[in-house]
Design a protein around this motif. Structure first.
Motif, PDB file in Angstrom:
ATOM      1  N   UNK A 149      33.024  33.991  41.929  1.00 15.37           N
ATOM      2  CA  UNK A 149      32.896  33.947  43.141  1.00 15.37           C
ATOM      3  C   UNK A 149      34.128  34.162  43.739  1.00 15.37           C
ATOM      4  N   UNK A 150      33.770  34.599  45.142  1.00 13.35           N
ATOM      5  CA  UNK A 150      35.128  35.122  45.952  1.00 13.35           C
ATOM      6  C   UNK A 150      35.125  34.231  47.146  1.00 13.35           C
ATOM      7  N   UNK A 151      36.267  33.572  47.494  1.00 10.18           N
ATOM      8  CA  UNK A 151      36.412  32.884  48.850  1.00 10.18           C
ATOM      9  C   UNK A 151      37.814  33.713  49.607  1.00 10.18           C
ATOM     10  N   UNK A 152      37.734  34.121  50.967  1.00  8.02           N
ATOM     11  CA  UNK A 152      38.504  34.607  51.611  1.00  8.02           C
ATOM     12  C   UNK A 152      39.503  33.503  52.288  1.00  8.02           C
ATOM     13  N   UNK A 153      40.744  33.560  52.335  1.00  3.97           N
ATOM     14  CA  UNK A 153      41.551  32.828  52.812  1.00  3.97           C
ATOM     15  C   UNK A 153      42.593  33.518  54.067  1.00  3.97           C
ATOM     16  N   UNK A 154      42.392  33.466  55.352  1.00  2.00           N
ATOM     17  CA  UNK A 154      42.920  34.188  56.442  1.00  2.00           C
ATOM     18  C   UNK A 154      44.521  33.954  56.083  1.00  2.00           C
ATOM     19  N   UNK A 155      45.098  32.946  55.697  1.00  3.26           N
ATOM     20  CA  UNK A 155      46.531  32.710  55.854  1.00  3.26           C
ATOM     21  C   UNK A 155      47.333  33.433  54.833  1.00  3.26           C
ATOM     22  N   UNK A 156      46.317  33.846  53.760  1.00  2.16           N
ATOM     23  CA  UNK A 156      47.041  34.380  52.467  1.00  2.16           C
ATOM     24  C   UNK A 156      47.961  35.703  53.131  1.00  2.16           C
ATOM     25  N   UNK A 157      48.837  36.083  52.292  1.00  2.00           N
ATOM     26  CA  UNK A 157      49.455  37.525  52.578  1.00  2.00           C
ATOM     27  C   UNK A 157      48.467  38.577  51.937  1.00  2.00           C
ATOM     28  N   UNK A 158      48.727  39.838  52.050  1.00  2.25           N
ATOM     29  CA  UNK A 158      47.572  40.769  51.726  1.00  2.25           C
ATOM     30  C   UNK A 158      47.383  40.978  50.165  1.00  2.25           C
ATOM     31  N   UNK A 159      48.526  40.424  49.147  1.00  2.00           N
ATOM     32  CA  UNK A 159      48.416  40.898  47.702  1.00  2.00           C
ATOM     33  C   UNK A 159      48.588  39.568  47.161  1.00  2.00           C
ATOM     34  N   UNK A 160      48.273  38.222  47.554  1.00  2.00           N
ATOM     35  CA  UNK A 160      48.197  37.216  47.048  1.00  2.00           C
ATOM     36  C   UNK A 160      46.708  36.805  46.476  1.00  2.00           C
ATOM     37  N   UNK A 161      46.581  36.046  45.457  1.00  2.00           N
ATOM     38  CA  UNK A 161      45.543  35.588  44.709  1.00  2.00           C
ATOM     39  C   UNK A 161      45.454  34.442  44.011  1.00  2.00           C
ATOM     40  N   UNK A 162      44.755  33.506  44.174  1.00  2.00           N
ATOM     41  CA  UNK A 162      44.278  32.397  43.395  1.00  2.00           C
ATOM     42  C   UNK A 162      43.021  32.325  42.414  1.00  2.00           C
ATOM     43  N   UNK A 163      43.345  32.150  41.204  1.00  2.00           N
ATOM     44  CA  UNK A 163      42.114  32.258  40.273  1.00  2.00           C
ATOM     45  C   UNK A 163      42.066  30.831  39.665  1.00  2.00           C
ATOM     46  N   UNK A 164      40.832  30.291  39.526  1.00  2.00           N
ATOM     47  CA  UNK A 164      40.337  29.424  38.888  1.00  2.00           C
ATOM     48  C   UNK A 164      39.322  29.269  37.894  1.00  2.00           C
ATOM     49  N   UNK A 165      39.635  28.878  36.730  1.00  2.84           N
ATOM     50  CA  UNK A 165      38.309  28.909  35.717  1.00  2.84           C
ATOM     51  C   UNK A 165      37.927  27.487  35.247  1.00  2.84           C
ATOM     52  N   UNK A 166      36.694  27.352  35.046  1.00  3.63           N
ATOM     53  CA  UNK A 166      36.273  26.092  34.313  1.00  3.63           C
ATOM     54  C   UNK A 166      35.554  26.445  32.874  1.00  3.63           C
ATOM     55  N   UNK A 167      35.892  25.567  31.945  1.00  6.45           N
ATOM     56  CA  UNK A 167      35.372  25.851  30.844  1.00  6.45           C
ATOM     57  C   UNK A 167      34.295  24.989  30.274  1.00  6.45           C
ATOM     58  N   UNK A 168      33.496  25.367  29.342  1.00  2.18           N
ATOM     59  CA  UNK A 168      32.357  24.547  28.737  1.00  2.18           C
ATOM     60  C   UNK A 168      32.540  22.986  28.508  1.00  2.18           C
ATOM     61  N   UNK A 169      33.635  22.608  28.107  1.00  2.00           N
ATOM     62  CA  UNK A 169      34.126  21.245  27.884  1.00  2.00           C
ATOM     63  C   UNK A 169      34.444  20.694  29.407  1.00  2.00           C
ATOM     64  N   UNK A 170      34.484  21.516  30.345  1.00  2.64           N
ATOM     65  CA  UNK A 170      34.851  20.736  31.793  1.00  2.64           C
ATOM     66  C   UNK A 170      36.380  20.670  32.141  1.00  2.64           C
ATOM     67  N   UNK A 171      37.136  21.401  31.259  1.00  4.57           N
ATOM     68  CA  UNK A 171      38.587  21.637  31.659  1.00  4.57           C
ATOM     69  C   UNK A 171      38.602  22.857  32.882  1.00  4.57           C
ATOM     70  N   UNK A 172      39.596  22.514  33.681  1.00  8.88           N
ATOM     71  CA  UNK A 172      39.805  23.657  34.710  1.00  8.88           C
ATOM     72  C   UNK A 172      41.137  23.999  34.615  1.00  8.88           C
ATOM     73  N   UNK A 173      41.257  25.214  34.855  1.00  8.55           N
ATOM     74  CA  UNK A 173      42.869  25.816  34.937  1.00  8.55           C
ATOM     75  C   UNK A 173      43.101  26.627  36.297  1.00  8.55           C
TER      76      UNK A 173
END
Length: 453
Positions: free
Chosen positions: A366-390
């Motif tokens: 899924x993609x969310x757009x953040x108005x305050x981010x500079x042009x080339x910044x990105x955050x990525x988060x993943x959730x694994x099958x055992x519930x861990x989030x990184x």
């Protein structure tokens, strides 16, 4: 925003600044990065010359029997300077692996260098002349970009092609030693030819834009030198470039006093063969793969946060071709998380877009757009099958301040890209480009670069 009838003389100011640049006045950083840009340009152009878009263009243009005075990079044969600017410019952007500057939200070197090298080969200009002209053009392209950003790019214009045409005119005018008044005329000629639509991203027209910019700039400078006329205030004039192609007009940014290494020091080199606005997310994805040690099968959700500009540039949700894959944020993040090679030019194939592992990851993102981010910044988060989030974050819009480290990375990139197509001569060309500068001309380098295995 300044009223159209009461605007500062930006065109003349830029022409005076660009025409006054001399290689002896350049800060060491500007010279170093200019050499790195030239090395990187050859690195991406040599393999890019084999791409279908370039071959189609070459076949068409060489059929006219133009005077063979200038080399084609990565191809045998010679042609006119105008044809070479268009063909070599298209080849240099065909892999979408060339450098970027956020001041224009586009690719400076592929617009500036092809026409400049063609002109230098034809006229016998020195390598020092090329460096000075390149930096002059770089100043023009970035400052013109700042003049009309962000509205110009946001409205759908590909700045590499539009703003790049004006920058290329500045570079070629400098090499021809045109005065400020004639250089301003060249800007006007380039501005009236400037075009390029972002809707063409993912097609052969995108690399063609770089070739168009190079050819537009070369033609503009040569016509101006012969006495061809245009408005000398084309950037700021009513119904001029800014007025017709952007809702923004920022003369204070375009005319800001700054050292000659200010913009070129912020040149961003690419180490992934995809659209630059995917690079922040790719780097974040690679960091997550290492941090989580999770296999792709263990990943159950992917969240990507990026600035809104990404939506109209590289958000092809379900790419069908290798070219479209380069403009798919979801797919390139999936590649990073799956440990796929994002730097290999042979990676981006039609088959890649149908790979079951990548399609699964792509479709859960899924993609969310953040108005305050500079042009080339990105955050990525993943959730694994055992519930861990990184989570991981990366801003690809920050240039490397360690030029020696950057140089080593570019040398490795050059060898990796050029070696397979250039064979044993790779080292000879590499050495010639590493020492670029001085009173020698460019003919030997260009002839060497025209030889392929």
């Amino acid at each position: 925003m300044t009223a159209a009838g009461d605007r500062p003389p930006v065109t003349r100011w830029l022409a005076e600044r660009a025409s006054a640049i001399r290689v002896a006045d350049l800060p060491p950083v500007a010279v170093t990065v200019a050499r790195q840009c030239i090395l990187d340009w050859f690195a991406v152009t040599l393999p890019g010359a084999a791409e279908p878009a370039v071959q189609i263009l070459t076949e068409e243009l060489l059929s006219d029997g133009a005077r063979p005075v200038v080399s084609l990079v990565g191809q045998s044969g010679r042609t006119s300077a105008m044809n070479a600017a268009l063909i070599n410019g298209t080849a240099s952007h065909a892999l979408d692996f060339d450098d970027v500057n956020m001041a224009i939200l586009g690719h400076p070197t592929v617009a500036l260098l092809p026409g400049l090298l063609a002109l230098a080969e034809e006229t016998g200009a020195t390598q020092d002349d090329v460096i000075a002209a390149f930096v002059a053009g770089y100043e023009v392209v970035c400052r013109t970009g700042m003049l009309i950003s962000p509205g110009h790019y946001g409205h759908g214009f590909h700045a590499t092609s539009t703003v790049g045409s004006v920058g290329a005119a500045g570079a070629c005018a400098h090499l021809l030693k045109l005065d400020a008044g004639t250089t301003a005329v060249a800007f006007g000629i380039a501005a009236t030819r400037a075009s390029g639509l972002k809707s063409m991203f993912g097609t052969m027209c995108k690399p063609l834009h770089a070739g168009m910019a190079a050819q537009n700039g070369l033609l503009a400078a040569r016509l101006a030198a012969r006495g061809f006329t245009s408005r000398p205030d084309a950037l700021e004039a009513p119904q001029g470039l800014a007025a017709t192609q952007s809702a923004d007009f920022h003369p204070e940014e375009a005319m800001r006093e700054a050292p000659l290494d200010h913009h070129i020091a912020n040149n961003l080199f690419k180490y992934h063969a995809a659209c630059y606005l995917t690079h922040g997310a790719i780097e974040a994805g690679k960091a997550l793969r290492e941090k989580s040690a999770a296999s792709s099968n263990e990943i159950q959700s992917i969240e990507i946060r990026v600035p809104p500009v990404v939506d109209r540039v590289c958000n092809i949700a379900k790419p069908q071709t290798g070219l479209e894959a380069k403009f798919s944020l979801r797919l390139t993040v999936a590649m990073a998380l799956a440990g796929r090679d994002t730097a290999g030019i042979g990676t981006y194939t039609d088959d890649l877009t149908r790979d079951p592992e990548l399609v699964r990851l792509r479709d859960m993102a899924s993609i969310a757009f953040v108005d305050s981010y500079p042009e080339a910044k990105a955050d990525v988060a993943i959730t694994t099958a055992d519930g861990r989030r990184f989570t991981a974050s990366h801003d690809a819009g920050i240039a490397d301040s360690d030029l020696a480290r950057q140089g080593r990375k570019l040398e490795a990139k050059f060898d990796a890209l050029v070696g397979p197509v250039f064979g044993a001569a790779t080292g000879t060309l590499h050495a010639a480009l590493a020492g670029f500068g001085g009173d020698h001309g460019v003919s030997a380098i260009m002839k060497l670069a025209g030889r392929v295995q």
